[in-house]
Scaffold this active site. Structure first.
Site, PDB file in Angstrom:
ATOM      1  N   ARG A  40      43.762  28.193  -6.683  1.00  0.00           N
ATOM      2  CA  ARG A  40      43.049  28.845  -7.313  1.00  0.00           C
ATOM      3  C   ARG A  40      43.541  30.627  -6.781  1.00  0.00           C
ATOM      4  O   ARG A  40      44.912  30.992  -6.282  1.00  0.00           O
ATOM      5  CB  ARG A  40      41.706  28.963  -5.965  1.00  0.00           C
ATOM      6  CG  ARG A  40      41.621  27.198  -6.312  1.00  0.00           C
ATOM      7  CD  ARG A  40      39.977  27.545  -5.307  1.00  0.00           C
ATOM      8  NE  ARG A  40      39.179  25.857  -6.224  1.00  0.00           N
ATOM      9  CZ  ARG A  40      38.048  25.498  -4.971  1.00  0.00           C
ATOM     10  NH1 ARG A  40      37.530  25.575  -5.197  1.00  0.00           N
ATOM     11  NH2 ARG A  40      37.932  24.032  -5.746  1.00  0.00           N
ATOM     12  N   LEU A  51      32.232  11.904  18.698  1.00  0.00           N
ATOM     13  CA  LEU A  51      32.923  12.638  17.096  1.00  0.00           C
ATOM     14  C   LEU A  51      34.303  13.045  16.827  1.00  0.00           C
ATOM     15  O   LEU A  51      34.168  13.581  17.369  1.00  0.00           O
ATOM     16  CB  LEU A  51      31.772  12.733  16.904  1.00  0.00           C
ATOM     17  CG  LEU A  51      32.252  12.832  15.304  1.00  0.00           C
ATOM     18  CD1 LEU A  51      31.750  11.686  14.496  1.00  0.00           C
ATOM     19  CD2 LEU A  51      31.672  14.854  14.637  1.00  0.00           C
ATOM     20  N   HIS A  67      31.377  29.186   0.490  1.00  0.00           N
ATOM     21  CA  HIS A  67      32.425  29.055   1.287  1.00  0.00           C
ATOM     22  C   HIS A  67      32.005  28.813   2.665  1.00  0.00           C
ATOM     23  O   HIS A  67      32.124  28.457   3.751  1.00  0.00           O
ATOM     24  CB  HIS A  67      33.580  29.541   1.332  1.00  0.00           C
ATOM     25  CG  HIS A  67      34.707  28.859  -0.020  1.00  0.00           C
ATOM     26  ND1 HIS A  67      33.801  27.863  -0.431  1.00  0.00           N
ATOM     27  CD2 HIS A  67      35.091  29.982  -0.654  1.00  0.00           C
ATOM     28  CE1 HIS A  67      34.949  28.207  -2.031  1.00  0.00           C
ATOM     29  NE2 HIS A  67      35.530  29.040  -1.601  1.00  0.00           N
ATOM     30  N   ASP A  95      31.670  19.843  -2.012  1.00  0.00           N
ATOM     31  CA  ASP A  95      32.356  20.214  -3.193  1.00  0.00           C
ATOM     32  C   ASP A  95      31.154  21.066  -3.128  1.00  0.00           C
ATOM     33  O   ASP A  95      30.069  20.836  -3.356  1.00  0.00           O
ATOM     34  CB  ASP A  95      32.625  19.385  -4.035  1.00  0.00           C
ATOM     35  CG  ASP A  95      33.260  20.053  -5.490  1.00  0.00           C
ATOM     36  OD1 ASP A  95      33.167  21.140  -4.932  1.00  0.00           O
ATOM     37  OD2 ASP A  95      33.480  19.594  -6.470  1.00  0.00           O
TER      38      ASP A  95
HETATM   39  C1  IPE Z   1      37.614  18.860  -4.053  1.00  0.00           C
HETATM   40  O1  IPE Z   1      36.779  19.708  -4.742  1.00  0.00           O
HETATM   41  C2  IPE Z   1      38.966  19.554  -2.822  1.00  0.00           C
HETATM   42  C3  IPE Z   1      37.863  20.071  -1.640  1.00  0.00           C
HETATM   43  C4  IPE Z   1      36.282  19.582  -1.780  1.00  0.00           C
HETATM   44  C5  IPE Z   1      38.539  20.278  -0.768  1.00  0.00           C
HETATM   45  P1  IPE Z   1      37.813  20.452  -5.998  1.00  0.00           P
HETATM   46  O2  IPE Z   1      36.597  21.291  -6.209  1.00  0.00           O
HETATM   47  O3  IPE Z   1      38.816  20.962  -5.823  1.00  0.00           O
HETATM   48  O4  IPE Z   1      37.547  19.664  -7.164  1.00  0.00           O
HETATM   49  P2  IPE Z   1      37.759  19.284  -8.284  1.00  0.00           P
HETATM   50  O5  IPE Z   1      39.209  20.276  -9.105  1.00  0.00           O
HETATM   51  O6  IPE Z   1      36.427  19.314  -8.891  1.00  0.00           O
HETATM   52  O7  IPE Z   1      38.171  18.315  -8.788  1.00  0.00           O
HETATM   53  C1  IPE Z   2      34.291  23.227  -2.551  1.00  0.00           C
HETATM   54  O1  IPE Z   2      33.564  23.598  -3.404  1.00  0.00           O
HETATM   55  C2  IPE Z   2      35.138  23.952  -1.340  1.00  0.00           C
HETATM   56  C3  IPE Z   2      37.006  23.808  -1.412  1.00  0.00           C
HETATM   57  C4  IPE Z   2      37.410  23.250  -3.149  1.00  0.00           C
HETATM   58  C5  IPE Z   2      37.383  24.917  -0.733  1.00  0.00           C
HETATM   59  P1  IPE Z   2      33.915  24.690  -4.587  1.00  0.00           P
HETATM   60  O2  IPE Z   2      35.269  26.463  -4.220  1.00  0.00           O
HETATM   61  O3  IPE Z   2      35.024  23.672  -5.297  1.00  0.00           O
HETATM   62  O4  IPE Z   2      33.217  24.893  -5.363  1.00  0.00           O
HETATM   63  P2  IPE Z   2      32.645  24.947  -7.192  1.00  0.00           P
HETATM   64  O5  IPE Z   2      33.026  23.500  -7.101  1.00  0.00           O
HETATM   65  O6  IPE Z   2      33.666  25.429  -7.738  1.00  0.00           O
HETATM   66  O7  IPE Z   2      31.442  24.872  -6.979  1.00  0.00           O
HETATM   67 MG    MG Z   3      34.842  22.159  -6.165  1.00  0.00          MG
END
Ligand code: IPE
Ligand code: IPE
Ligand code: MG
Length: 254
Positions: free
Chosen positions: A85, A145, A51, A34
């Site tokens: 999103r 792995l 990303h 995350d």
């Molecule tokens: C969790 O992250 C999902 C992934 C890392 C793929 P999110 O960014 O979607 O989680 P929330 O919305 O902060 O709980």
């Molecule tokens: C995690 O990073 C990747 C996915 C959930 C796909 P985020 O896109 O959630 O990044 P933040 O949490 O908004 O910083």
């Molecule tokens: Mg996130």
């Protein structure tokens, strides 16, 4: 005076060195990757740049997992809730498996990594399915792995599917109600063939599961860091592994 202190100091150093050695290796590590968006914002870049950077970090962390002979690395890449999103971001995330594998699949093959996926495969766009399926096919005989990508994965919908599948079998007299036990449920999860994670890591400072592996994490050790995923380094992964080996896992026993 100074001399009498030496053995004491030496002892501390030895213990410290010993603690730094990673000898108890978790068999299965799961990571909630995350913070890509916040990392990008911090750099003054668009979210998708985060990303992209996060994708490159996957390769680095796979190398560390391989070096420590971790057997399974499960990475949360896209949740069943991430469809909420903006379309542009979702489209980019659906293209990432292709971009990642185009660059790194040859290395993964060489490094004996076996690619697997958990999550609702059928609902993915066809180009995403094609890339993932290709990687699974190309690495299916590898014995190193297991790189298990959680894509369109949600813990609750996983359990709903298990409930439906068991209910169907009860209706068709294939399963009797008193045959339903933890093993029967576990075997029908996406992870049915895998042991539960020993260690869960979440980056970016959020202290929640966000619908990840709800059943499987029942006795997993948790480790959280404020670091955003694109900056999560080998060094920090090692810190998590060190913390893991200090834990006393009791599983409800003594
Ligand atoms: C969790 O992250 C999902 C992934 C890392 C793929 P999110 O960014 O979607 O989680 P929330 O919305 O902060 O709980
Ligand atoms: C995690 O990073 C990747 C996915 C959930 C796909 P985020 O896109 O959630 O990044 P933040 O949490 O908004 O910083
Ligand atoms: Mg996130």
């Amino acid at each position: 005076m100074a001399f009498s202190k030496w053995p004491f100091l030496k002892k501390i150093k030895t213990n410290h060195e010993k603690n730094n050695q990673i000898t108890i290796i978790p068999e299965h590590v799961a990571i909630i990757m995350d913070g890509n968006g916040r990392w990008a914002r911090q750099q003054g870049l668009p979210r998708i740049a985060g990303h992209k950077q996060g994708m490159d970090n996957v390769k680095r962390i796979v190398e560390v997992a391989n070096a420590y002979q971790i057997k399974i690395l499960t990475l949360y890449a896209f949740s069943t809730e991430n469809w909420k999103r903006p379309e542009k971001e979702v489209n980019y995330l659906m293209k990432l498996p292709h971009d990642f594998l185009k660059v790194y699949l040859p290395d993964l093959i060489k490094e004996n990594v076996k690619v697997e996926m958990i999550g609702h495969f059928e609902q993915l766009p066809s180009h995403t399915k094609k890339s993932i399926q290709h990687a699974i096919d190309q690495t299916k005989n590898n014995t190193g792995l297991i790189l298990n990508i959680a894509m369109n994965y949600g813990g609750r919908s996983e359990l709903v599917e298990v409930a439906k599948s068991i209910a169907g079998d009860v209706q068709n007299n294939k399963v009797k109600i008193d045959q339903i036990d933890e093993k029967l449920i576990n075997d029908r999860l996406f992870t049915g063939h895998l042991p539960d994670p020993d260690l869960l890591i979440r980056t970016s400072g959020e202290i929640r599961l966000s619908n990840f592996l709800l059943w499987q994490l029942a006795y997993t050790e948790f480790w959280f860091t404020d670091t955003y995923w694109p900056s999560f380094s080998r060094h920090e992964f090692e810190e998590a592994l060190q913390a893991y080996q200090q834990r006393k896992r009791r599983f409800g026993g003594l």
